[in-house]
Design a protein around this motif. Structure first.
Motif, PDB file in Angstrom:
ATOM      1  N   GLY A   1       0.599   3.367  -3.512  1.00  0.00           N
ATOM      2  CA  GLY A   1      -0.329   4.474  -3.342  1.00  0.00           C
ATOM      3  C   GLY A   1      -0.087   5.620  -4.308  1.00  0.00           C
TER       4      GLY A   1
ATOM      5  N   ALA B   1       0.837  -1.204   0.000  1.00  0.00           N
ATOM      6  CA  ALA B   1       0.000   0.000   0.000  1.00  0.00           C
ATOM      7  C   ALA B   1       0.868   1.249   0.000  1.00  0.00           C
ATOM      8  CB  ALA B   1      -0.924  -0.006   1.220  1.00  0.00           C
TER       9      ALA B   1
ATOM     10  N   ARG C   1      -5.162   1.458  -4.041  1.00  0.00           N
ATOM     11  CA  ARG C   1      -5.438   1.191  -2.635  1.00  0.00           C
ATOM     12  C   ARG C   1      -5.256  -0.305  -2.363  1.00  0.00           C
ATOM     13  NH1 ARG C   1     -10.404   1.706  -0.858  1.00  0.00           N
ATOM     14  NH2 ARG C   1     -11.529   1.844  -2.838  1.00  0.00           N
ATOM     15  N   VAL C   2      -4.644  -0.627  -1.223  1.00  0.00           N
ATOM     16  CA  VAL C   2      -4.381  -2.016  -0.857  1.00  0.00           C
ATOM     17  C   VAL C   2      -4.871  -2.232   0.572  1.00  0.00           C
ATOM     18  CG1 VAL C   2      -2.658  -3.851  -0.694  1.00  0.00           C
ATOM     19  CG2 VAL C   2      -2.305  -1.939  -2.296  1.00  0.00           C
TER      20      VAL C   2
ATOM     21  N   THR D   1      -6.945   2.867   2.884  1.00  0.00           N
ATOM     22  CA  THR D   1      -5.916   1.990   2.334  1.00  0.00           C
ATOM     23  C   THR D   1      -4.954   1.591   3.451  1.00  0.00           C
ATOM     24  OG1 THR D   1      -4.368   1.674   0.486  1.00  0.00           O
ATOM     25  CG2 THR D   1      -4.224   3.759   1.690  1.00  0.00           C
ATOM     26  N   GLY D   2      -4.158   0.552   3.199  1.00  0.00           N
ATOM     27  CA  GLY D   2      -3.119   0.153   4.134  1.00  0.00           C
ATOM     28  C   GLY D   2      -3.620  -0.383   5.451  1.00  0.00           C
TER      29      GLY D   2
END
Length: 270
Positions: free
Chosen positions: A183, A179, A188-189, A257-258
């Motif tokens: 980014g 992420a 987005r992860v 995200t993350g």
């Protein structure tokens, strides 16, 4: 009707499994074209047909999620024929061996979910991130773990979970690093924690958890046990998991995200 995933292309690895079937149908209902990936063509085809009958759009493909070249080739084919890949979701089974004390467990059984889970997530997420970067359109990379790798505060570690916790921890750590690196490309992860999803407790061959299948517990007994341990005193249901993933995959979650989102009905706080 406002569909949260309208015009999005979503690739789902492990789509024919217990979670995959429900999530794929939800994504399709929310407007996504779903690309069902797995190892058993007959199951994937049946799911694709069911989604089509419900008015959705689905394509099925047999792809080995542990094979980087095969995964990359499939994503490239999807993008060439259907447009940008917007969502990649990994639901690949890891071969977790549970119910055996660590003092009695073999090295192979401990490492199976760690190696398979981390490899599958790395291969599929890396390929998706490369595809999304090169498209210039961004995207979302998702996964699901049980949250067993989380150690903090009031979270009591479960016993006899084998490599499940180490696998979860390794996968989540990798995704957070990814992420941070991806980014900048608008990627987005993230993922969700969930465990004890009642609809995946099938007593037939749809259940891919060998440890669970070989236990003496019925699906109802497992659900009751999980519910008794949760803050909400009820088990997590498949629609709740699918809806959470659909939200995270949508533009409505553009600021997230993350991280891992807790969808466990309060099995633990975190």
């Amino acid at each position: 009707m406002d569909h949260t995933l309208a015009h999005k292309n979503a690739v789902i690895y492990g789509a024919a499994g217990g979670l995959g079937r429900g999530v794929a149908r939800t994504f399709a209902r929310e407007g996504a074209t779903v690309f069902l990936v797995g190892r058993t063509e007959s199951k994937l085809r049946r799911l694709a047909e069911a989604i089509s009958e419900e008015g959705g759009r689905a394509e099925a493909a047999v792809v080995d999620a542990l094979d980087p070249d095969a995964v990359a080739a499939h994503l490239s084919a999807v993008a060439s024929q259907y447009g940008p890949v917007d969502v990649s979701l990994n639901l690949v089974s890891r071969g977790d061996v549970q119910g055996t004390p660590l003092l009695e467990m073999s090295t192979e059984d401990l490492l199976a979910p760690v190696v398979t889970g981390l490899t599958a997530n790395f291969v599929t997420a890396q390929a998706a991130a490369r595809q999304m970067r090169d498209q210039g359109t961004g995207g979302v990379i998702l996964t699901v773990t049980s949250g067993s790798g989380f150690v903090q505060g009031s979270h009591r570690q479960p016993f006899h979970m084998g490599g499940t916790g180490p696998a979860d921890a390794a996968i989540e750590s990798f995704l957070r690093y990814l992420a941070g690196e991806a980014g900048q490309y608008g990627i987005r992860v993230l993922g969700i924690w969930t465990a004890g999803v009642a609809e995946t407790f099938a007593s037939d061959d749809q259940d891919t958890n060998d440890s669970r299948r070989s236990s003496d517990l019925t699906p109802e007994a497992i659900e009751a046990a999980m519910a008794s341990m949760s803050m909400l005193k009820k088990g997590t249901r498949l629609p709740q998991v699918a809806e959470a993933l659909a939200f995270l995959a949508s533009d409505r979650a553009a600021g997230i995200t993350g991280t891992m989102v807790n969808v466990t009905t309060g099995l633990f706080a975190g």
